[in-house]
Design an enzyme around this catalytic site. Sequence first.
Site, short mmCIF file in Angstrom:
data_model
loop_
_atom_site.label_atom_id
_atom_site.label_comp_id
_atom_site.label_asym_id
_atom_site.label_seq_id
_atom_site.Cartn_x
_atom_site.Cartn_y
_atom_site.Cartn_z
N HIS A 187 0.82 -1.21 0.00
CA HIS A 187 0.00 0.00 0.00
C HIS A 187 0.85 1.26 0.00
O HIS A 187 0.41 2.31 -0.45
CB HIS A 187 -1.00 -0.02 1.15
CG HIS A 187 -2.14 -0.91 0.84
ND1 HIS A 187 -2.16 -2.23 1.21
CD2 HIS A 187 -3.27 -0.70 0.12
CE1 HIS A 187 -3.26 -2.78 0.74
NE2 HIS A 187 -3.95 -1.88 0.08
N ASP A 450 -5.04 -8.02 -4.63
CA ASP A 450 -5.22 -9.20 -3.78
C ASP A 450 -5.56 -10.43 -4.60
O ASP A 450 -5.14 -11.53 -4.27
CB ASP A 450 -6.31 -8.94 -2.73
CG ASP A 450 -5.74 -8.17 -1.55
OD1 ASP A 450 -4.64 -8.52 -1.09
OD2 ASP A 450 -6.39 -7.22 -1.09
N CYS A 497 -10.55 -2.21 -10.01
CA CYS A 497 -9.96 -1.10 -9.25
C CYS A 497 -8.55 -1.42 -8.75
O CYS A 497 -7.92 -0.59 -8.12
CB CYS A 497 -10.86 -0.69 -8.09
SG CYS A 497 -11.02 -1.96 -6.85
#
Length: 539
Positions: A187, A450, A497
């Site tokens: 992230h 993910d 996304c």
Amino acid sequence: MKIEGKSVFGGVAMGRLSIYKKNDQVVKRTKIDDAAAEIKRYEEATQKAKAQLATLYDKAMQEVGESNAAIFEVHQMMLDDLDYQEAITNMIQTQSVNAEYAVAVTGDNFSEMFAAMDDDYMKARAADVKDISNRVISVLQGVEETEIDSNEPVILVAEDLAPSETVQLDKSLLLSFVTRYGSTNSHTAILARTMNIPALIGVDYKEEMDGHFGIVDGFEGVLYVDPDEETIAKYRKKQEEEEEKARLLQELKGMPNVTKDGREIKLYANIGGVGDVPSVLQNDAAGIGLFRSEFLYLESDTFPTEEEQFNAYRSVVQTMAGKKVIIRTLDIGADKQVDYFNLAHEDNPAMGYRAIRICLEQPDIFKTQLRALYRASYYGNIAIMFPMIISVDEVKRIKGIVEEVKKELDEQNLEYGDVELGIMIETPAAVWMTEELGKEVDFFSIGTNDLTQYTLAIDRQNPRLDSFYDAHHPAVLRAIQMTIENGHKGGAWVGICGELGADTTLTETFLRMGVDELSVSPSRILAVRAAIRDCDLSK
Ligand code: PEP
Ligand code: MG
């Protein structure tokens, strides 16, 4: 000197290197002779810690408002707590130990005591008492505060940066990130892309480089330290070329995201907070396709209240003025850790107690967020999506909780708008269930970060596996295709996304698969628009 690393985001940055010093805080127990002198050291450190907190309070007041700043006032008061102070001075006196050690032990003891209390407010203070103790220890050890130590923008060089640290940095002082550790799929890397700054990982830097002039080449993954004139000139030119490219892309503003043969799709932006909205508008995104709401929690020292969340969501939807804003509910866990959640250590956090699992187990936290989201929906066009879904049963439970929230709001005469509900497709289980899931929700948003991790069994945080993390793997692409087809069969629209959505080498593939929406970092919007407009699907 030229040091090779790995790029997480392209671009060129030039400026002074600033080495970010972390508080490793190895506290050793040492025997002292003069207890009175040691107590004086402790008292002076407390005063200095309080002065730091006062500065932080002022800064937070200006930047994030009183409700978020209040915590720094609470911390100052906690440092003055007599029981806490006495426990420390008593320990220094009776056991002849150094102040650092006495503060560390007392901090741990008080924190455990708070954590065991049967009162949510006191429980939350467990993390605070650790925080204030760490602050005093840092002062005692002479460690600088973990902030950018400069008035001019710098290239920030660090061992590693956690998302919680990254969000607290002053963005106006950041030209680039360079870290020794970290992975391209973390992230922190995503934040660099959102901020549109070049970033490198895997750079073997030396402490002595602090303050030296550097150039980050985010295209080649290289850091230059004290480069010669020729290199500086080369990169000045490269920077100009990049500016020119960006300028050309600006000409695509206001243009539709339509292929040569007339297929139009939606192009939205990913954001981490209210502060990213200006760049969404500047880059002409038609909406927000992923608002990672957990950053509101990461930026805070305690659970953000319904009111604080409502204000943040409302501000985003109002600024977006009727354009779609898809807000993802809390996705905490794995690399996004928040102290005050007091999550236990896990051997496999990526496959652990995270995201929707926390929300379903702790409905109070979930409902607070849903109430804030629904209330904000009255002011604009909100859609809500839920992360890490693995089953139809979860979706049904979520919908049940949403109905309870709406009923409560009705009873309180609080208004809300029409809200589309969607889920992230980011686990292989969800992909396999897309046929059933598509009938339950309005939309799917494919989280390729993910999904790649779980499909390939490759930890996205592990830099050793970066070369194996292949988001173009046919298994990932087939999973995307299956999701789009099954979503459409069930009546759901489907977007992407994850970071792969911005990969322009795949734009045509996604369009041929029938994707309805792509949501990418604001800085990638115009480049993806260019790729869409270049496609001709009739050929
Ligand atoms: C994803 O997993 O692709 C995603 C968009 O969510 P995050 O990167 O925040 O896990
Ligand atoms: Mg994800």
